[in-house]
Design an enzyme around this catalytic site. Structure first.
Site, PDB file in Angstrom:
ATOM      1  CD  GLU A   5      -2.835   5.503   6.871  1.00  0.00           C
ATOM      2  OE1 GLU A   5      -2.899   5.580   5.638  1.00  0.00           O
ATOM      3  OE2 GLU A   5      -1.895   4.925   7.483  1.00  0.00           O
TER       4      GLU A   5
ATOM      5  CG  ASN B  87      -1.789   1.206   1.325  1.00  0.00           C
ATOM      6  OD1 ASN B  87      -1.868   2.001   0.382  1.00  0.00           O
ATOM      7  ND2 ASN B  87      -2.455   1.381   2.453  1.00  0.00           N
ATOM      8  CD1 TRP B  88       3.283   1.046  -3.068  1.00  0.00           C
ATOM      9  CD2 TRP B  88       3.272   2.337  -4.902  1.00  0.00           C
ATOM     10  NE1 TRP B  88       3.911   0.354  -4.081  1.00  0.00           N
ATOM     11  CE2 TRP B  88       3.911   1.120  -5.225  1.00  0.00           C
ATOM     12  CE3 TRP B  88       3.147   3.308  -5.905  1.00  0.00           C
ATOM     13  CZ2 TRP B  88       4.425   0.848  -6.496  1.00  0.00           C
ATOM     14  CZ3 TRP B  88       3.650   3.041  -7.170  1.00  0.00           C
ATOM     15  CH2 TRP B  88       4.287   1.820  -7.462  1.00  0.00           C
ATOM     16  CE  LYS B  89      -0.161   3.170   4.818  1.00  0.00           C
ATOM     17  NZ  LYS B  89      -0.001   3.256   6.254  1.00  0.00           N
TER      18      LYS B  89
ATOM     19  CG  HIS C  20      -5.708   2.079   5.448  1.00  0.00           C
ATOM     20  ND1 HIS C  20      -5.220   2.954   6.393  1.00  0.00           N
ATOM     21  CD2 HIS C  20      -4.719   1.188   5.212  1.00  0.00           C
ATOM     22  CE1 HIS C  20      -3.977   2.607   6.702  1.00  0.00           C
ATOM     23  NE2 HIS C  20      -3.658   1.534   5.997  1.00  0.00           N
TER      24      HIS C  20
ATOM     25  N   GLY D 226       2.934   2.111  10.765  1.00  0.00           N
ATOM     26  CA  GLY D 226       3.918   3.189  10.635  1.00  0.00           C
ATOM     27  C   GLY D 226       4.658   3.508  11.915  1.00  0.00           C
TER      28      GLY D 226
ATOM     29  N   GLY E  77       2.907  -1.167   4.161  1.00  0.00           N
ATOM     30  CA  GLY E  77       2.947   0.260   3.846  1.00  0.00           C
ATOM     31  C   GLY E  77       4.368   0.690   3.516  1.00  0.00           C
ATOM     32  N   GLY E  78       5.038   1.310   4.478  1.00  0.00           N
ATOM     33  CA  GLY E  78       6.372   1.904   4.260  1.00  0.00           C
ATOM     34  C   GLY E  78       7.339   0.989   3.519  1.00  0.00           C
TER      35      GLY E  78
ATOM     36  CD  GLU F  87      -3.341  -2.346   7.242  1.00  0.00           C
ATOM     37  OE1 GLU F  87      -2.290  -2.619   6.672  1.00  0.00           O
ATOM     38  OE2 GLU F  87      -3.936  -1.269   7.105  1.00  0.00           O
TER      39      GLU F  87
ATOM     40  CB  SER G  44       5.609  -2.072  11.760  1.00  0.00           C
ATOM     41  OG  SER G  44       5.247  -0.737  12.055  1.00  0.00           O
TER      42      SER G  44
HETATM   43  P1  13P Z   1       3.216   0.239   7.571  1.00  0.00           P
HETATM   44  O1  13P Z   1       3.687  -1.030   6.924  1.00  0.00           O
HETATM   45  O2  13P Z   1       3.985   1.454   7.077  1.00  0.00           O
HETATM   46  O3  13P Z   1       3.173   0.128   9.051  1.00  0.00           O
HETATM   47  O4  13P Z   1       1.702   0.495   7.072  1.00  0.00           O
HETATM   48  C1  13P Z   1       0.796  -0.523   7.147  1.00  0.00           C
HETATM   49  C2  13P Z   1      -0.414  -0.117   6.419  1.00  0.00           C
HETATM   50  O5  13P Z   1      -1.130   0.781   6.843  1.00  0.00           O
HETATM   51  C3  13P Z   1      -0.731  -0.805   5.160  1.00  0.00           C
HETATM   52  O6  13P Z   1      -2.002  -0.497   4.716  1.00  0.00           O
END
Ligand code: 13P
Length: 253
Positions: free
Chosen positions: A100, A9-11, A98, A176, A237-238, A170, A216
């Site tokens: 967020e 997930n590149w966000k 998600h 993050g 994510g990251g 999640e 993470s």
């Molecule tokens: P991280 O891997 O950066 O913690 O993010 C997870 C995430 O929100 C994937 O949707």
């Protein structure tokens, strides 16, 4: 046998040029024989979808996802993107709910239920996110909350539709933050999710649904997380913004 899935997930990251470079690297590395039976999904910004889809081309193990879509088919919703638009670009999956989006855009259970239905109606796969904040876990209310997130938005689906969904657990406190859920915490919740699905849809369907862990995930912790019996992969994510790191995670099954 459930699919093994590594979803990035590149966000809201990467310019178009950066995104195309990253996608090209991922698609190239995903050709490796060792990944032939791993499903790799990249969830990219809306602006990149059309071009990344072309980069994926005929790759058989790489799929493209959007990060959201609107619950209506079309209309006066300035700035929004519909499932019809995504389908017309050849999008395979849509990340929904998600944390967020729940937190910053106040997405409700009802909206997420409607989004799930419209994504399914356009032959795309919802990647439905759930998970608790730290205070909820500390109050030991995390199981109830996750059950509520699933039942309120998804359990109106009939079994034939429900079985097409991917679920991503999640925990918000792990997103993050560098703090990953322990293997025990992940397995315990994934097992609970599968039990919750079993109660509603029966064992056969519950055993077909991929449940991904997100929060993470890194090349250094993916292997132990993915070896948990109810963890079918990750939503990353990251670490998905680095092609080599992401592919290393995809090799961790
Ligand atoms: P991280 O891997 O950066 O913690 O993010 C997870 C995430 O929100 C994937 O949707």
């Amino acid at each position: 046998m459930r699919k093994k899935i590594a979803a990035g997930n590149w966000k809201m990251n990467t310019t178009l040029d950066e995104g195309l470079k990253l996608a090209s690297e991922v698609v190239h590395m995903a050709k490796d024989e060792s990944l032939s039976d791993t499903t790799i999904i990249i969830s990219v910004p809306f602006t990149h979808l059309g071009s990344v889809k072309k980069i994926i081309g005929s790759a058989t193990n790489v799929f493209i996802a959007a990060q959201n879509c609107h619950q209506e088919v079309s209309g006066a919703y300035t700035g929004e993107i519909s499932a019809t638009m995504l389908q017309s670009l050849g999008v395979d999956c849509v990340v929904l709910g998600h944390s967020e989006r729940r937190e910053y855009y106040k997405e409700t259970y009802a909206e997420l239920g409607a989004k799930t239905q419209i994504v399914l109606a356009h032959q795309m796969t919802p990647i439905f996110c759930c998970g608790e904040k730290l205070d909820t876990r500390e109050e030991n209310a995390h199981f109830n909350l996750v059950k509520e997130q699933l039942s309120s938005s998804l359990f109106q689906l009939d079994a034939a539709d429900f079985v097409k969904i991917i679920i991503a657990y999640e925990p918000v406190w792990a997103i993050g933050t560098g703090v990953t859920a322990s293997d025990e915490q992940a397995q315990e919740m994934h097992h609970f999710i599968r039990e919750t699905i079993t109660e509603k849809y029966g064992e056969s369907i519950a055993h077909q649904i991929p449940i991904l862990y997100g929060g993470s995930v890194k090349p250094t912790n993916a292997q132990t997380l993915f070896s948990c019996p109810d963890v079918d992969g990750g939503l990353i994510g990251g670490a998905s913004l680095d092609a080599q790191g992401f592919i290393d995670i995809a090799r961790s099954f």
